[in-house]
Design an enzyme around this catalytic site. Structure first.
Site, PDB file in Angstrom:
ATOM      1  N   LYS A 177       0.731  -1.077   0.036  1.00 42.85           N
ATOM      2  CA  LYS A 177      -0.186   0.060  -0.004  1.00 42.85           C
ATOM      3  C   LYS A 177       0.890   1.279  -0.018  1.00 42.85           C
ATOM      4  O   LYS A 177       0.328   2.241  -0.548  1.00 42.85           O
ATOM      5  CB  LYS A 177      -0.931  -0.108   1.094  1.00 42.85           C
ATOM      6  CG  LYS A 177      -1.797  -1.291   1.115  1.00 42.85           C
ATOM      7  CD  LYS A 177      -2.424  -1.467  -0.122  1.00 42.85           C
ATOM      8  CE  LYS A 177      -3.240  -3.004  -0.021  1.00 42.85           C
ATOM      9  NZ  LYS A 177      -3.776  -3.536  -1.247  1.00 42.85           N
ATOM     10  N   LYS A 235      -2.423   0.825   9.443  1.00 48.98           N
ATOM     11  CA  LYS A 235      -2.621  -0.153   8.228  1.00 48.98           C
ATOM     12  C   LYS A 235      -1.570  -1.032   7.890  1.00 48.98           C
ATOM     13  O   LYS A 235      -0.325  -0.460   7.925  1.00 48.98           O
ATOM     14  CB  LYS A 235      -3.152   0.538   7.026  1.00 48.98           C
ATOM     15  CG  LYS A 235      -4.494   1.276   6.927  1.00 48.98           C
ATOM     16  CD  LYS A 235      -5.032   1.923   5.558  1.00 48.98           C
ATOM     17  CE  LYS A 235      -6.279   2.292   5.797  1.00 48.98           C
ATOM     18  NZ  LYS A 235      -6.695   2.590   4.136  1.00 48.98           N
ATOM     19  N   GLY A 274     -10.412  -5.254   6.542  1.00 45.21           N
ATOM     20  CA  GLY A 274     -10.594  -4.555   7.941  1.00 45.21           C
ATOM     21  C   GLY A 274      -9.544  -5.231   8.924  1.00 45.21           C
ATOM     22  O   GLY A 274      -9.274  -4.662  10.015  1.00 45.21           O
ATOM     23  N   HIS A 330     -17.135   5.151   1.653  1.00 43.24           N
ATOM     24  CA  HIS A 330     -16.021   4.333   1.093  1.00 43.24           C
ATOM     25  C   HIS A 330     -16.627   3.801  -0.270  1.00 43.24           C
ATOM     26  O   HIS A 330     -17.544   2.994  -0.512  1.00 43.24           O
ATOM     27  CB  HIS A 330     -16.059   3.104   1.881  1.00 43.24           C
ATOM     28  CG  HIS A 330     -14.650   2.323   1.393  1.00 43.24           C
ATOM     29  ND1 HIS A 330     -13.765   1.340   2.389  1.00 43.24           N
ATOM     30  CD2 HIS A 330     -14.385   1.901   0.113  1.00 43.24           C
ATOM     31  CE1 HIS A 330     -12.977   0.967   1.765  1.00 43.24           C
ATOM     32  NE2 HIS A 330     -13.283   1.045   0.412  1.00 43.24           N
ATOM     33  N   GLU A 366      -6.609   2.485  -1.898  1.00 45.89           N
ATOM     34  CA  GLU A 366      -5.636   1.350  -2.284  1.00 45.89           C
ATOM     35  C   GLU A 366      -6.288   0.657  -3.663  1.00 45.89           C
ATOM     36  O   GLU A 366      -7.539   1.064  -4.095  1.00 45.89           O
ATOM     37  CB  GLU A 366      -5.777   0.338  -1.257  1.00 45.89           C
ATOM     38  CG  GLU A 366      -7.031  -0.388  -0.843  1.00 45.89           C
ATOM     39  CD  GLU A 366      -6.809  -1.045   0.225  1.00 45.89           C
ATOM     40  OE1 GLU A 366      -5.973  -0.974   0.869  1.00 45.89           O
ATOM     41  OE2 GLU A 366      -7.905  -2.119   0.628  1.00 45.89           O
ATOM     42  N   ASN A 404      -7.146  -3.019  -5.234  1.00 43.28           N
ATOM     43  CA  ASN A 404      -7.118  -4.550  -4.492  1.00 43.28           C
ATOM     44  C   ASN A 404      -6.857  -5.366  -6.026  1.00 43.28           C
ATOM     45  O   ASN A 404      -7.808  -5.219  -6.879  1.00 43.28           O
ATOM     46  CB  ASN A 404      -8.402  -4.965  -4.268  1.00 43.28           C
ATOM     47  CG  ASN A 404      -8.344  -4.602  -2.640  1.00 43.28           C
ATOM     48  OD1 ASN A 404      -7.740  -4.772  -1.757  1.00 43.28           O
ATOM     49  ND2 ASN A 404      -9.412  -3.706  -2.375  1.00 43.28           N
ATOM     50  N   ARG A 452      -7.215  -7.935  -7.429  1.00 45.07           N
ATOM     51  CA  ARG A 452      -7.971  -9.333  -7.282  1.00 45.07           C
ATOM     52  C   ARG A 452      -9.561  -9.141  -7.419  1.00 45.07           C
ATOM     53  O   ARG A 452      -9.880  -7.963  -7.714  1.00 45.07           O
ATOM     54  CB  ARG A 452      -7.708 -10.061  -5.904  1.00 45.07           C
ATOM     55  CG  ARG A 452      -7.989  -8.956  -4.700  1.00 45.07           C
ATOM     56  CD  ARG A 452      -7.830  -9.922  -3.465  1.00 45.07           C
ATOM     57  NE  ARG A 452      -7.953  -8.907  -2.432  1.00 45.07           N
ATOM     58  CZ  ARG A 452      -9.100  -8.382  -1.774  1.00 45.07           C
ATOM     59  NH1 ARG A 452     -10.326  -8.675  -2.271  1.00 45.07           N
ATOM     60  NH2 ARG A 452      -8.894  -7.570  -0.776  1.00 45.07           N
ATOM     61  N   ARG A 458     -23.250  -9.475   3.498  1.00 44.41           N
ATOM     62  CA  ARG A 458     -22.557 -10.592   4.125  1.00 44.41           C
ATOM     63  C   ARG A 458     -22.781 -11.153   5.215  1.00 44.41           C
ATOM     64  O   ARG A 458     -22.904 -10.498   6.367  1.00 44.41           O
ATOM     65  CB  ARG A 458     -20.808  -9.921   4.176  1.00 44.41           C
ATOM     66  CG  ARG A 458     -20.370  -9.092   3.160  1.00 44.41           C
ATOM     67  CD  ARG A 458     -18.715  -9.002   3.463  1.00 44.41           C
ATOM     68  NE  ARG A 458     -18.113  -8.034   2.293  1.00 44.41           N
ATOM     69  CZ  ARG A 458     -17.010  -7.953   2.123  1.00 44.41           C
ATOM     70  NH1 ARG A 458     -16.118  -8.234   3.107  1.00 44.41           N
ATOM     71  NH2 ARG A 458     -16.490  -7.098   1.236  1.00 44.41           N
TER      72      ARG A 458
END
Length: 444
Positions: free
Chosen positions: A115, A157, A164, A207, A287, A289, A291, A337
């Site tokens: 990061k 981080k 998280g 976010h 950031e 990701n 993937r 989730r």
């Protein structure tokens, strides 16, 4: 590709298997002793037990995974998300074995997976970045000094991983000192690297992330945004698209910036550019990701695109199946989730799931990792399923979601279905007026 190995478990492994079956691709599953009875193990073409439950002895056991891949003569390895999905060393070893990694190359993962390096790369590309430390921090003294310069509150981080698990908010020096060893320990355990860094914590933030896809010819497109602001312990629990917060003007600017960020590293395959947005609608790079994301079904539901299929096609050298102007956003999608955890304090609730029954129908998709009589063990993330709801607009999608959770039955373990029921009844959430602190304030 005729055969791939899935270097993951649970619902994401099963989700990848489903697309592979449709495409006529054989699948090799790996599992730990704790996961032997899970659905994905039985659905794969062939499955291998690779070790004891602890992740270092199973899902992070690179030597064993590659041993199975070579034995089965697979053409590719799909990492899913988490575990080895952003581990550049693993990807490099896969490449050296002559196996296709279904994702970006190891050099791109190195540049974006760390990061700190990612922040530096984005700054050079002219992408707005959250104020923070511009180098990895190793000592408590360095961390405290950097925090004093940035100004509290700050977010501590892990440099090598997202989600998280590898981050903690610190409101003052005392809380920063307490979080230091915990964050380093988690970073080492989950990502294999205990380097950490600091970012300014933006209050009342949203976010927002943008899904991007790139092929080997340099073509890059976005598949719109996802709002991931409903979080607990800095980890997403509800995601939706379109975001109820941003305007068409901000959306266009946001997606354009995401493409700019992806082009800066010549990105290929599926990736996500994550942003934090303040109350004024100004956004900053968090950031990338490198993937597939847990919340990718939200994008699939509004676009009608199978992202795993696209990943496989790109890995096989094919061009993106369509142009940017051909990608359309239809209706509204929300993902929940579903975790085996206490709905009030979010502590994991492992155990035997005696019953798991839910409503099915149009616009309802359940990506499950466990079924009735499966045991949720304490060794891994306690997510048992993802519930994705799609409808013609947000109002009807939320009504459909409310009905779903009213009809959900789970016995044998605690779960966060009741939390979703509370959220769906909250007037601020229904109005789309929420930030990343929504659940914290809800539980006060």
């Amino acid at each position: 590709m005729k055969k791939i190995l899935i270097a993951n478990r649970g619902e994401i492994a099963l989700r990848i298997i489903k697309t592979c079956k449709r495409m006529g691709i054989e699948t090799v599953a790996i599992y730990s002793e704790a996961d032997a009875e899970l659905p994905y193990v039985k659905e794969a073409t062939v499955s291998y037990c690779i070790g004891e439950p602890p992740v270092q002895k199973s899902y992070l056991n690179v030597e064993k995974i590659l041993e199975v891949a070579i034995k089965e003569k697979v053409d590719g390895i799909h990492p899913g998300y988490g575990f080895l999905s952003e581990n550049a060393s693993f990807v490099k070893q896969v490449e050296e074995k002559g196996i296709t990694f279904i994702g970006p190359c190891s050099s791109v993962i190195s540049s974006m997976g760390d990061k700190v390096i990612a922040r530096q790369t984005m700054l050079k590309a002219g992408v707005p970045v959250v104020p923070g430390s511009e180098a990895g921090l190793t000592s408590l003294e360095e961390v405290c000094e950097a925090a004093a310069k940035i100004g509290y509150p700050v977010m501590l981080k892990a440099s090598a991983g997202g989600g998280g698990i590898g981050m903690q908010k610190c409101d003052d020096e005392e809380s920063l000192k307490k979080a230091f060893q915990t964050t380093k320990g988690r970073a080492k355990a989950y990502f294999g690297n205990d380097d950490i860094f600091l970012e300014k914590f933006i209050t009342n933030a949203r976010h927002i992330e943008v899904q991007v896809m790139g092929d080997k010819s340099g073509n890059l497109i976005h598949l719109f945004e996802r709002d991931c602001s409903i979080q607990r312990r800095n980890q997403k629990v509800i995601e939706e698209s379109p975001s109820p917060f941003i305007t068409d003007e901000i959306r266009e600017k946001l997606c354009h910036t995401a493409i700019k960020a992806a082009k800066a590293v010549k990105y290929e395959n599926a990736g996500t550019i994550e942003f934090v947005m303040d109350e004024q609608g100004e956004f900053y790079f968090l950031e990338m990701n490198t993937r597939l994301q847990v919340e990718h079904p939200v994008t699939e539901m509004i676009t009608g695109i199978d992202l795993v299929e696209w990943q496989l096609l790109i890995a096989m050298g094919e061009s993106l199946p369509c142009l940017q102007e051909e990608v359309k956003s239809n209706g509204h999608a929300v993902e929940f989730r579903l975790y085996a955890e206490h709905p009030e304090n979010f502590m994991p609730s492992p155990g035997q799931m005696e019953e798991f029954s839910f409503q099915e129908g149009a616009g309802i998709r359940v990506d499950f990792g466990y079924l009735a009589n499966n045991k949720v063990t304490p060794f891994y993330d306690p997510m048992i399923a993802k519930v994705i709801i799609h409808s013609e607009d947000r109002e009807s999608a939320l009504l459909k979601a409310t009905e779903f959770f009213q009809n959900l039955t789970i016995r044998g373990i605690k779960h966060n279905g009741p939390l979703f029921d509370r959220i769906l009844r909250d007037p601020n959430y229904v109005a789309g007026q929420y930030t990343t602190s929504f659940i914290t304030n809800l539980n006060k």
